[in-house]
Design a protein around this motif. Structure first.
Motif, PDB file in Angstrom:
ATOM      1  N   ALA A 192       0.841  -1.204   0.000  1.00 21.84           N
ATOM      2  CA  ALA A 192       0.000   0.000   0.000  1.00 21.84           C
ATOM      3  C   ALA A 192       0.872   1.249   0.000  1.00 21.84           C
ATOM      4  O   ALA A 192       2.014   1.238   0.462  1.00 21.84           O
ATOM      5  N   ARG A 193       0.300   2.306  -0.512  1.00 18.72           N
ATOM      6  CA  ARG A 193       0.990   3.592  -0.558  1.00 18.72           C
ATOM      7  C   ARG A 193       0.050   4.665  -0.003  1.00 18.72           C
ATOM      8  O   ARG A 193      -1.101   4.761  -0.419  1.00 18.72           O
ATOM      9  N   VAL A 194       0.557   5.463   0.925  1.00 15.67           N
ATOM     10  CA  VAL A 194      -0.224   6.565   1.477  1.00 15.67           C
ATOM     11  C   VAL A 194      -0.199   7.718   0.486  1.00 15.67           C
ATOM     12  O   VAL A 194       0.862   8.127   0.016  1.00 15.67           O
ATOM     13  N   TRP A 195      -1.388   8.216   0.153  1.00 16.32           N
ATOM     14  CA  TRP A 195      -1.486   9.368  -0.746  1.00 16.32           C
ATOM     15  C   TRP A 195      -1.506  10.665   0.042  1.00 16.32           C
ATOM     16  O   TRP A 195      -0.797  11.601  -0.269  1.00 16.32           O
ATOM     17  N   THR A 196      -2.377  10.746   1.050  1.00 19.47           N
ATOM     18  CA  THR A 196      -2.466  11.958   1.861  1.00 19.47           C
ATOM     19  C   THR A 196      -2.721  11.589   3.311  1.00 19.47           C
ATOM     20  O   THR A 196      -3.288  10.541   3.605  1.00 19.47           O
ATOM     21  N   ALA A 197      -2.312  12.480   4.196  1.00 16.87           N
ATOM     22  CA  ALA A 197      -2.604  12.333   5.622  1.00 16.87           C
ATOM     23  C   ALA A 197      -2.915  13.721   6.172  1.00 16.87           C
ATOM     24  O   ALA A 197      -2.203  14.682   5.882  1.00 16.87           O
ATOM     25  N   ARG A 198      -4.000  13.809   6.932  1.00 13.05           N
ATOM     26  CA  ARG A 198      -4.423  15.076   7.540  1.00 13.05           C
ATOM     27  C   ARG A 198      -4.759  14.815   9.013  1.00 13.05           C
ATOM     28  O   ARG A 198      -5.397  13.826   9.328  1.00 13.05           O
ATOM     29  N   VAL A 199      -4.357  15.742   9.859  1.00  9.65           N
ATOM     30  CA  VAL A 199      -4.665  15.685  11.285  1.00  9.65           C
ATOM     31  C   VAL A 199      -5.312  17.006  11.657  1.00  9.65           C
ATOM     32  O   VAL A 199      -4.712  18.065  11.443  1.00  9.65           O
ATOM     33  N   TYR A 211     -10.910  15.182  17.281  1.00  6.48           N
ATOM     34  CA  TYR A 211     -10.610  15.705  15.952  1.00  6.48           C
ATOM     35  C   TYR A 211     -10.388  14.529  15.009  1.00  6.48           C
ATOM     36  O   TYR A 211     -10.242  13.380  15.440  1.00  6.48           O
ATOM     37  N   GLN A 212     -10.350  14.827  13.716  1.00 10.70           N
ATOM     38  CA  GLN A 212     -10.228  13.772  12.718  1.00 10.70           C
ATOM     39  C   GLN A 212      -8.784  13.597  12.262  1.00 10.70           C
ATOM     40  O   GLN A 212      -8.070  14.576  12.046  1.00 10.70           O
ATOM     41  N   VAL A 213      -8.402  12.332  12.126  1.00  6.87           N
ATOM     42  CA  VAL A 213      -7.163  11.952  11.456  1.00  6.87           C
ATOM     43  C   VAL A 213      -7.616  11.192  10.213  1.00  6.87           C
ATOM     44  O   VAL A 213      -8.318  10.190  10.321  1.00  6.87           O
ATOM     45  N   GLU A 214      -7.240  11.700   9.042  1.00  9.63           N
ATOM     46  CA  GLU A 214      -7.714  11.122   7.785  1.00  9.63           C
ATOM     47  C   GLU A 214      -6.524  10.694   6.926  1.00  9.63           C
ATOM     48  O   GLU A 214      -5.611  11.485   6.707  1.00  9.63           O
TER      49      GLU A 214
END
Length: 187
Positions: free
Chosen positions: A44-51, A88-91
């Motif tokens: 797998a490859r992470v495309w984006t991460a938001r906190v 809060y969201q971690v996406e």
């Protein structure tokens, strides 16, 4: 540990060739942890991460370098909350490829796994090819047969969030009460 994931929501899309895309959203209440450690599926490859709405860089725990491919433990920097703060969201959005789907296949869906913070409730939305028949889903999750069941699950999460804010409204700590009042208006 005073860190927990109140709700985890996954949207997972796979095609007949085994190519998948996934969005994982965690609702995090964190008072202690600087990072969330996740096991990324092989390949797998992470495309984006938001906190908390801000982009972050996931790091491989082994190498300390910016993450590019899967099969490793990844670390996501977290925001610490104080008593009375809302979660809060971690996406994360990630992608990969499984073997192409055959006439009869066993599919082990490649979901992220949290390693250091407990998930209290999960929802998974699977989008699978209509060209195949899907049966015998295994594991600890159960299939929801209506939107009402999914909505009820999210309502339980919101009810837990409101109960937590009520607890802080009754607190003797003025700062916790003020944060709860401020955060409660946004629910």
């Amino acid at each position: 540990v005073e860190a927990r994931i109140l709700l985890a929501q996954t949207v997972f899309v796979i095609d007949e060739n085994g190519t998948y895309r996934s969005q994982q959203t965690y609702y995090v209440d964190n008072r202690t942890e600087p990072y969330m450690d996740l096991q990324l599926p092989d390949g797998a490859r992470v495309w984006t991460a938001r906190v908390a709405g801000e982009p972050v860089k996931p790091f491989s725990v082994a190498s300390g370098t910016t993450l590019s491919t899967g099969g490793t433990t990844v670390r996501i920097p977290l925001v610490k909350t104080a008593a009375g703060d809302r979660d809060y969201q971690v996406e994360l959005k990630y992608a990969g490829r499984l073997e192409p789907l055959g006439i009869v296949s066993i599919v082990d869906f490649p979901f992220l796994k949290t390693l250091n913070i407990q998930v209290e409730e999960s929802q998974v939305h699977l989008y699978v090819p209509e060209s195949h028949d899907w049966a015998n889903f295994r594991g600890s999750m159960r299939q929801l047969h209506s939107d009402a069941e999914r909505t009820a699950s999210f309502a339980r999460y919101k009810a837990r969030q409101i109960a937590q804010l009520r607890k802080f409204l009754d607190s003797t700590d003025d700062y916790s009460r003020l944060r709860a009042i401020s955060r409660g208006r946004a629910i």
